[in-house]
Design a protein around this motif. Structure first.
Motif, PDB file in Angstrom:
ATOM      1  N   ALA A  32      -7.751   1.971  -3.817  1.00 14.55           N
ATOM      2  CA  ALA A  32      -7.116   2.968  -2.966  1.00 14.55           C
ATOM      3  C   ALA A  32      -5.604   2.719  -3.001  1.00 14.55           C
ATOM      4  O   ALA A  32      -5.162   1.584  -3.164  1.00 14.55           O
ATOM      5  CB  ALA A  32      -7.634   2.869  -1.541  1.00 14.55           C
ATOM      6  N   SER A  48       0.620   7.737   4.185  1.00 16.97           N
ATOM      7  CA  SER A  48      -0.489   8.465   3.576  1.00 16.97           C
ATOM      8  C   SER A  48      -1.307   7.496   2.739  1.00 16.97           C
ATOM      9  O   SER A  48      -0.810   6.437   2.343  1.00 16.97           O
ATOM     10  CB  SER A  48       0.054   9.587   2.699  1.00 16.97           C
ATOM     11  OG  SER A  48      -0.985  10.359   2.165  1.00 16.97           O
ATOM     12  N   ILE A  50      -4.915   7.455  -0.224  1.00 18.75           N
ATOM     13  CA  ILE A  50      -5.918   8.188  -0.978  1.00 18.75           C
ATOM     14  C   ILE A  50      -6.911   7.193  -1.555  1.00 18.75           C
ATOM     15  O   ILE A  50      -6.526   6.118  -2.028  1.00 18.75           O
ATOM     16  CB  ILE A  50      -5.243   9.052  -2.074  1.00 18.75           C
ATOM     17  CG1 ILE A  50      -6.237   9.986  -2.748  1.00 18.75           C
ATOM     18  CG2 ILE A  50      -4.509   8.186  -3.093  1.00 18.75           C
ATOM     19  CD1 ILE A  50      -5.569  11.081  -3.580  1.00 18.75           C
ATOM     20  N   SER A  51      -8.187   7.533  -1.501  1.00 17.31           N
ATOM     21  CA  SER A  51      -9.220   6.642  -2.021  1.00 17.31           C
ATOM     22  C   SER A  51      -9.161   6.590  -3.546  1.00 17.31           C
ATOM     23  O   SER A  51      -8.450   7.377  -4.191  1.00 17.31           O
ATOM     24  CB  SER A  51     -10.589   7.112  -1.538  1.00 17.31           C
ATOM     25  OG  SER A  51     -10.856   8.424  -1.992  1.00 17.31           O
ATOM     26  N   GLY A  55     -11.265  11.238  -3.562  1.00  8.74           N
ATOM     27  CA  GLY A  55     -12.166  12.042  -2.748  1.00  8.74           C
ATOM     28  C   GLY A  55     -11.760  12.143  -1.296  1.00  8.74           C
ATOM     29  O   GLY A  55     -12.120  13.098  -0.605  1.00  8.74           O
ATOM     30  N   SER A  56     -10.994  11.169  -0.823  1.00  6.46           N
ATOM     31  CA  SER A  56     -10.543  11.152   0.563  1.00  6.46           C
ATOM     32  C   SER A  56      -9.046  10.884   0.601  1.00  6.46           C
ATOM     33  O   SER A  56      -8.554  10.033  -0.138  1.00  6.46           O
ATOM     34  CB  SER A  56     -11.263  10.070   1.358  1.00  6.46           C
ATOM     35  OG  SER A  56     -12.650  10.278   1.355  1.00  6.46           O
ATOM     36  N   SER A  57      -8.368  11.582   1.464  1.00  3.72           N
ATOM     37  CA  SER A  57      -6.937  11.341   1.647  1.00  3.72           C
ATOM     38  C   SER A  57      -6.579  11.607   3.106  1.00  3.72           C
ATOM     39  O   SER A  57      -7.227  12.421   3.777  1.00  3.72           O
ATOM     40  CB  SER A  57      -6.096  12.214   0.716  1.00  3.72           C
ATOM     41  OG  SER A  57      -6.286  13.587   0.983  1.00  3.72           O
ATOM     42  N   TYR A  58      -5.575  10.913   3.560  1.00  2.00           N
ATOM     43  CA  TYR A  58      -5.173  11.006   4.960  1.00  2.00           C
ATOM     44  C   TYR A  58      -3.648  10.931   5.053  1.00  2.00           C
ATOM     45  O   TYR A  58      -2.998  10.329   4.204  1.00  2.00           O
ATOM     46  CB  TYR A  58      -5.777   9.856   5.763  1.00  2.00           C
ATOM     47  CG  TYR A  58      -7.287   9.814   5.696  1.00  2.00           C
ATOM     48  CD1 TYR A  58      -7.927   9.057   4.708  1.00  2.00           C
ATOM     49  CD2 TYR A  58      -8.069  10.552   6.576  1.00  2.00           C
ATOM     50  CE1 TYR A  58      -9.308   9.030   4.617  1.00  2.00           C
ATOM     51  CE2 TYR A  58      -9.447  10.523   6.488  1.00  2.00           C
ATOM     52  CZ  TYR A  58     -10.064   9.763   5.508  1.00  2.00           C
ATOM     53  OH  TYR A  58     -11.428   9.740   5.408  1.00  2.00           O
ATOM     54  N   SER A  70      -1.703  12.769  -3.884  1.00  2.00           N
ATOM     55  CA  SER A  70      -2.664  13.078  -4.944  1.00  2.00           C
ATOM     56  C   SER A  70      -2.594  11.963  -5.980  1.00  2.00           C
ATOM     57  O   SER A  70      -1.695  11.123  -5.951  1.00  2.00           O
ATOM     58  CB  SER A  70      -2.354  14.436  -5.584  1.00  2.00           C
ATOM     59  OG  SER A  70      -1.070  14.428  -6.184  1.00  2.00           O
ATOM     60  N   SER A 102     -12.833   2.563  -1.563  1.00  2.00           N
ATOM     61  CA  SER A 102     -13.197   3.750  -0.802  1.00  2.00           C
ATOM     62  C   SER A 102     -12.537   3.776   0.564  1.00  2.00           C
ATOM     63  O   SER A 102     -12.616   4.781   1.274  1.00  2.00           O
ATOM     64  CB  SER A 102     -14.715   3.817  -0.632  1.00  2.00           C
ATOM     65  OG  SER A 102     -15.167   2.687   0.081  1.00  2.00           O
ATOM     66  N   ARG A 103     -11.881   2.697   0.935  1.00  2.00           N
ATOM     67  CA  ARG A 103     -11.250   2.636   2.245  1.00  2.00           C
ATOM     68  C   ARG A 103      -9.830   3.169   2.157  1.00  2.00           C
ATOM     69  O   ARG A 103      -9.157   3.007   1.154  1.00  2.00           O
ATOM     70  CB  ARG A 103     -11.222   1.205   2.747  1.00  2.00           C
ATOM     71  CG  ARG A 103     -10.643   1.084   4.140  1.00  2.00           C
ATOM     72  CD  ARG A 103     -10.782  -0.321   4.651  1.00  2.00           C
ATOM     73  NE  ARG A 103      -9.899  -1.232   3.958  1.00  2.00           N
ATOM     74  CZ  ARG A 103      -9.811  -2.524   4.235  1.00  2.00           C
ATOM     75  NH1 ARG A 103     -10.567  -3.052   5.171  1.00  2.00           N
ATOM     76  NH2 ARG A 103      -8.991  -3.300   3.555  1.00  2.00           N
ATOM     77  N   CYS A 104      -9.385   3.766   3.214  1.00  2.00           N
ATOM     78  CA  CYS A 104      -8.025   4.264   3.281  1.00  2.00           C
ATOM     79  C   CYS A 104      -7.412   3.652   4.525  1.00  2.00           C
ATOM     80  O   CYS A 104      -7.590   4.166   5.631  1.00  2.00           O
ATOM     81  CB  CYS A 104      -8.034   5.792   3.342  1.00  2.00           C
ATOM     82  SG  CYS A 104      -6.551   6.557   2.712  1.00  2.00           S
TER      83      CYS A 104
END
Length: 124
Positions: A32, A48, A50-51, A55-58, A70, A102-104
């Protein structure tokens, strides 16, 4: 292992910049990636993340709706598109890699590798 942020500069309020974080020395698609910033006399702030596969972003509330993260794993690069910039966005921006793919995380302690920052200055 290297992360290199680039794309900073001087921009007027309301303008845009796109930061890039180029990665080398490890398999970027296993990590990530997060962006942080630090302004003078202020604490480091998570911006910010992103995984590993995108697949996941914050985004932090302070930039939500204006910034977009991105990644292009084929080119080992993560981007931060920054629009509608404000003077309070001025800071050194840093990218970092977290092997928990997979963690953000919003905590800088969770990141394994950091690169030198790129300066963003928003001023008229």
């Amino acid at each position: 292992v290297q992360l290199q942020a680039s794309g900073g500069g001087l921009v007027q309020p309301g303008g845009s910049l796109r930061l890039s974080c180029a990665v080398s020395g490890f398999k970027v698609d296993f990590y990530a990636i997060g962006w942080f910033r630090r302004a003078p006399a202020k604490e480091r702030e998570w911006v910010s993340c992103i995984s590993s596969r995108g697949g996941s972003s914050y985004h932090a509330d302070s930039v939500k709706g204006r910034y977009t993260i991105s990644r292009d794993n084929a080119n080992k690069t993560v981007y931060l598109q920054m629009n509608s910039l404000k003077p309070e966005d001025s800071a050194g921006y840093y990218c970092a890699a977290d092997h928990r793919a997979s963690r953000c995380s919003v905590s800088p302690r969770d990141y394994d590798y950091w690169g030198p920052g790129t300066q963003v200055t928003v001023s008229s």
